[in-house]
Scaffold this active site. Structure first.
Site, PDB file in Angstrom:
ATOM      1  N   LYS A   1       0.885  -1.166   0.000  1.00  0.00           N
ATOM      2  CA  LYS A   1       0.000   0.000   0.000  1.00  0.00           C
ATOM      3  C   LYS A   1       0.921   1.214   0.000  1.00  0.00           C
ATOM      4  O   LYS A   1       1.407   1.639   1.051  1.00  0.00           O
ATOM      5  CB  LYS A   1      -0.885  -0.012   1.241  1.00  0.00           C
ATOM      6  CG  LYS A   1      -1.852   1.161   1.338  1.00  0.00           C
ATOM      7  CD  LYS A   1      -3.121   0.902   0.571  1.00  0.00           C
ATOM      8  CE  LYS A   1      -4.142   2.012   0.850  1.00  0.00           C
ATOM      9  NZ  LYS A   1      -5.440   1.725   0.238  1.00  0.00           N
TER      10      LYS A   1
ATOM     11  N   TYR B   1     -20.960 -10.316  -2.135  1.00  0.00           N
ATOM     12  CA  TYR B   1     -20.846  -9.646  -0.839  1.00  0.00           C
ATOM     13  C   TYR B   1     -20.278 -10.628   0.177  1.00  0.00           C
ATOM     14  O   TYR B   1     -20.766 -11.750   0.318  1.00  0.00           O
ATOM     15  CB  TYR B   1     -22.214  -9.154  -0.374  1.00  0.00           C
ATOM     16  CG  TYR B   1     -22.191  -8.599   1.030  1.00  0.00           C
ATOM     17  CD1 TYR B   1     -21.590  -7.376   1.299  1.00  0.00           C
ATOM     18  CD2 TYR B   1     -22.758  -9.316   2.083  1.00  0.00           C
ATOM     19  CE1 TYR B   1     -21.557  -6.866   2.590  1.00  0.00           C
ATOM     20  CE2 TYR B   1     -22.730  -8.811   3.377  1.00  0.00           C
ATOM     21  CZ  TYR B   1     -22.128  -7.583   3.620  1.00  0.00           C
ATOM     22  OH  TYR B   1     -22.095  -7.087   4.902  1.00  0.00           O
TER      23      TYR B   1
END
Length: 226
Positions: free
Chosen positions: A39, A201
């Site tokens: 990241k 989901y």
């Protein structure tokens, strides 16, 4: 060595879900291949902590996330609050090191494709400048088609090597809702970028088996051979 940037249409599109799902997939089905997570910039608590919790990474925090800012704001604003500058050479050097040490490196962008990382550059600029193959996450909701078209146009304008689109259910969605709000065929036709599939989901986003199974449903073979 394989490097991939995961970006999205917006902050909550599902970049972290796709990044962790891909990492879980490769660690589960291809255990002989090492996977690193990066990241480059992070504002506020979030992904680097989740990465370490999920995968028990040997990477130190500063290697997972070279530039960290406390305020959950766009990086240039968060850096300004801390009276710091943003030096992108640090995450770039980290990426070079990871590429030398791992078979696969997954890079998660900050915010959306058009989100700023400095006062002059966006995530799209970073993807181009670093030469990263890129996946775009589009959340399944009303307006998904327009978001996909606009972000692909931005990617093309910036010169991003956009390889595919992944639709992500940020909330439970029925098959009818998916077909009406984010029809893969229409999005592919309008953007000329393949839709690799739909992430369902996931109520528990720390379940590695579920994450790996979700990624296994994507058309990764077509993407990897492109």
């Amino acid at each position: 060595m394989f490097t991939l940037l995961i970006t999205g249409t917006d902050t909550d599109a599902g970049k972290t879900v796709l990044t962790t799902a891909l990492a879980a997939y490769w660690r589960t089905y291809f255990p002989s291949q090492s996977v690193a997570l990066l990241k480059p910039l992070q504002s506020g608590v979030g992904d680097r902590e989740l990465y370490r919790e999920l995968f028990a990474l040997n990477q130190p925090p500063e290697e997972i996330n070279p530039l960290y800012f406390q305020a959950p704001l766009a990086p240039p604003l968060a850096a300004e609050l801390e009276q710091r500058s943003i030096d992108l050479s640090l995450p770039w050097q980290t990426l070079v090191k990871l590429r030398q040490s791992y078979d696969r490196v997954l890079v998660e962008g900050v915010g959306g494709l058009g989100s700023p990382i400095t006062w002059e550059l966006t995530v799209a600029d970073l993807a181009r400048d670093w030469g990263l193959a890129t996946l775009l996450v589009v959340p399944v909701k009303l307006g998904a088609i327009g978001q996909a078209v606009a972000n692909v146009a931005l990617a093309r304008q910036a010169g991003v090597n956009l390889k595919g689109i992944v639709l992500n259910c940020v909330q439970p969605r029925s098959e009818t809702e998916i077909a009406q709000w984010a029809p893969a065929d229409l999005i592919t036709n309008l953007t000329q970028i393949p839709v690799l599939g739909v992430l369902p989901y996931l109520g528990d986003r720390t379940n590695l088996a579920q994450l790996a199974a979700a990624a296994a449903q994507l058309d990764l073979e077509a993407f990897l051979s492109a």
